[in-house]
Design an enzyme around this catalytic site. Structure first.
Site, PDB file in Angstrom:
ATOM      1  CE1 TYR A 167      -8.477  -6.473  18.681  1.00 45.45           C
ATOM      2  CE2 TYR A 167      -7.385  -8.452  19.496  1.00 45.45           C
ATOM      3  CZ  TYR A 167      -7.857  -7.697  18.443  1.00 45.45           C
ATOM      4  OH  TYR A 167      -7.724  -8.161  17.155  1.00 45.45           O
TER       5      TYR A 167
HETATM    6  N1  LIG Z   1      -3.613  -8.449  12.157  1.00 46.70           N
HETATM    7  C1  LIG Z   1      -3.806  -9.245  13.182  1.00 46.70           C
HETATM    8  O1  LIG Z   1      -2.865  -9.782  13.778  1.00 46.70           O
HETATM    9  C2  LIG Z   1      -5.223  -9.541  13.662  1.00 46.70           C
HETATM   10  C3  LIG Z   1      -5.447 -10.681  14.438  1.00 46.70           C
HETATM   11  C4  LIG Z   1      -6.740 -10.944  14.875  1.00 46.70           C
HETATM   12  C5  LIG Z   1      -7.775 -10.108  14.526  1.00 46.70           C
HETATM   13  N2  LIG Z   1      -7.528  -9.003  13.768  1.00 46.70           N
HETATM   14  C6  LIG Z   1      -8.656  -8.121  13.462  1.00 46.70           C
HETATM   15  O2  LIG Z   1      -8.728  -7.936  12.054  1.00 46.70           O
HETATM   16  C7  LIG Z   1      -9.323  -6.671  11.768  1.00 46.70           C
HETATM   17  C8  LIG Z   1      -8.478  -5.920  10.774  1.00 46.70           C
HETATM   18  O3  LIG Z   1      -7.219  -5.700  11.348  1.00 46.70           O
HETATM   19  P1  LIG Z   1      -5.901  -5.358  10.523  1.00 46.70           P
HETATM   20  O4  LIG Z   1      -4.853  -6.229  11.077  1.00 46.70           O
HETATM   21  O5  LIG Z   1      -6.154  -5.348   9.075  1.00 46.70           O
HETATM   22  O6  LIG Z   1      -5.623  -3.886  11.104  1.00 46.70           O
HETATM   23  P2  LIG Z   1      -5.248  -2.507  10.398  1.00 46.70           P
HETATM   24  O7  LIG Z   1      -4.891  -1.573  11.509  1.00 46.70           O
HETATM   25  O8  LIG Z   1      -4.256  -2.739   9.312  1.00 46.70           O
HETATM   26  O9  LIG Z   1      -6.623  -2.050   9.724  1.00 46.70           O
HETATM   27  C9  LIG Z   1      -7.740  -1.685  10.483  1.00 46.70           C
HETATM   28  C10 LIG Z   1      -8.479  -0.558   9.759  1.00 46.70           C
HETATM   29  O10 LIG Z   1      -9.620  -0.219  10.564  1.00 46.70           O
HETATM   30  C11 LIG Z   1      -9.770   1.193  10.520  1.00 46.70           C
HETATM   31  N3  LIG Z   1     -10.530   1.649  11.693  1.00 46.70           N
HETATM   32  C12 LIG Z   1     -10.116   1.717  12.979  1.00 46.70           C
HETATM   33  N4  LIG Z   1     -11.076   2.229  13.741  1.00 46.70           N
HETATM   34  C13 LIG Z   1     -12.144   2.497  12.946  1.00 46.70           C
HETATM   35  C14 LIG Z   1     -13.426   3.056  13.153  1.00 46.70           C
HETATM   36  N5  LIG Z   1     -13.812   3.464  14.355  1.00 46.70           N
HETATM   37  N6  LIG Z   1     -14.248   3.166  12.093  1.00 46.70           N
HETATM   38  C15 LIG Z   1     -13.862   2.777  10.841  1.00 46.70           C
HETATM   39  N7  LIG Z   1     -12.642   2.269  10.578  1.00 46.70           N
HETATM   40  C16 LIG Z   1     -11.794   2.132  11.618  1.00 46.70           C
HETATM   41  C17 LIG Z   1      -8.340   1.728  10.510  1.00 46.70           C
HETATM   42  O11 LIG Z   1      -8.259   3.069  10.046  1.00 46.70           O
HETATM   43  C18 LIG Z   1      -7.644   0.726   9.584  1.00 46.70           C
HETATM   44  O12 LIG Z   1      -7.672   1.153   8.242  1.00 46.70           O
HETATM   45  C19 LIG Z   1      -9.476  -5.961  13.124  1.00 46.70           C
HETATM   46  O13 LIG Z   1     -10.799  -6.097  13.582  1.00 46.70           O
HETATM   47  C20 LIG Z   1      -8.529  -6.721  14.011  1.00 46.70           C
HETATM   48  O14 LIG Z   1      -8.889  -6.653  15.377  1.00 46.70           O
HETATM   49  C21 LIG Z   1      -6.275  -8.704  13.325  1.00 46.70           C
END
Ligand SMILES: NC(=O)c1ccc[n+]([C@@H]2O[C@H](COP(=O)([O-])OP(=O)(O)OC[C@H]3O[C@@H](n4cnc5c(N)ncnc54)[C@H](O)[C@@H]3O)[C@@H](O)[C@H]2O)c1
Length: 250
Positions: A157
């Site tokens: 990651y």
């Molecule tokens: N929530 C946190 O704590 C956090 C912190 C830092 C960064 N992020 C980043 O923010 C972004 C969104 O995360 P989130 O927290 O909303 O997560 P989440 O799991 O709620 O949503 C992520 C979405 O991405 C979709 N997804 C996964 N793989 C995919 C693919 N190959 N093609 C298309 N869609 C795909 C999933 O189905 C899901 O709907 C991510 O990139 C994550 O790494 C999140």
């Protein structure tokens, strides 16, 4: 607190991973600000639910795996028959399991990098030519504080997100002579479904590093993404905007 309003009238946005979490909240603010929004996701059930919940004629979706270039390119060709893509939010991501590098499942390591980094590359690769033709574009790559600091037990990651930061800096410079901005954002932990992929101890360790002492709210994150995606952002590009509650100081 009243939210600042943005003008996204006549703009079409693609939000990857838009079926839930950060992506869905961004979709809501974009729609409320007049944009047409297309969410791309691999989870058909969540997509269907979100489309039903939001019930907005300016919202549509595609089932796309961002790590598959052919799928991404085919979908872009379909969309751009009738519309430009003005805004791209590369938000799809997974954390993968919590494990030391030397114990990490090799296929899983590749998959995590594939989605977080290659997914971002694939969407930019397929959509940027349309933005160049239109001389307009705003791209926001959702990285993570893990991509700056490196999180123990999350090497894939951290690498995927560090790669997305490098890509942002490079592509931003390539497009700097056009009205196209490419920026990355580095959030700290927020309570979305992604946290379920990590152990409780790992999440607690992440939280303990945040001087604000709490999780980031999705709406706080959306506000930053909105400004970076707006026409008002005429100068910032190839940059990394921190939203880690003081954890990262650069
Ligand atoms: N929530 C946190 O704590 C956090 C912190 C830092 C960064 N992020 C980043 O923010 C972004 C969104 O995360 P989130 O927290 O909303 O997560 P989440 O799991 O709620 O949503 C992520 C979405 O991405 C979709 N997804 C996964 N793989 C995919 C693919 N190959 N093609 C298309 N869609 C795909 C999933 O189905 C899901 O709907 C991510 O990139 C994550 O790494 C999140």
């Amino acid at each position: 607190m009243d939210k600042i309003s943005f003008n996204f009238k006549n703009k079409t946005a693609v939000i990857t991973g838009g079926a839930q979490g950060f992506g869905l909240d961004i979709a809501k603010r974009f729609l409320n600000s007049g944009a047409k929004v297309i969410i791309w996701d691999i989870d058909p059930k969540m997509v269907e639910k979100s489309l039903k919940d939001l019930n907005n004629s300016n919202l549509s979706s595609n089932i796309v795996d961002v790590s598959n270039y052919q799928e991404v390119d085919r979908t872009v060709k379909e969309i751009t028959k009738n519309s430009n893509i003005d805004i791209l939010i590369n938000n799809a991501g997974i954390t993968g399991p919590t494990a030391t590098l030397w114990e990490y499942d090799i296929e899983m390591w590749k998959k995590v990098v594939d989605i977080n980094l290659m997914g971002t590359f694939n969407c930019c690769r397929a959509i940027v030519p349309n933005m160049i033709k239109n001389n307009y574009g705003r791209i926001v790559n959702v990285a993570s504080v893990a991509g700056k600091d490196g999180n123990a037990n999350a090497s894939a990651y951290s690498v995927g997100k560090a790669g997305a930061i490098g890509l942002t800096k490079s592509l931003g410079k390539e497009l700097a002579d056009k009205n196209i901005a490419v920026n990355a954002v580095t959030p700290a932990g927020a309570k979305t479904r992604i946290l379920d992929q990590m152990t409780k101890e790992h999440v607690q360790r992440m939280l303990s590093k945040v001087p604000r002492g709490r999780f980031l709210e999705v709406e706080e994150f959306t506000s930053l993404v909105c400004w970076l995606s707006s026409e008002e952002n005429t100068f910032s590009t190839a940059a990394v905007f921190d939203i880690s509650g003081g954890r990262s100081t650069y």
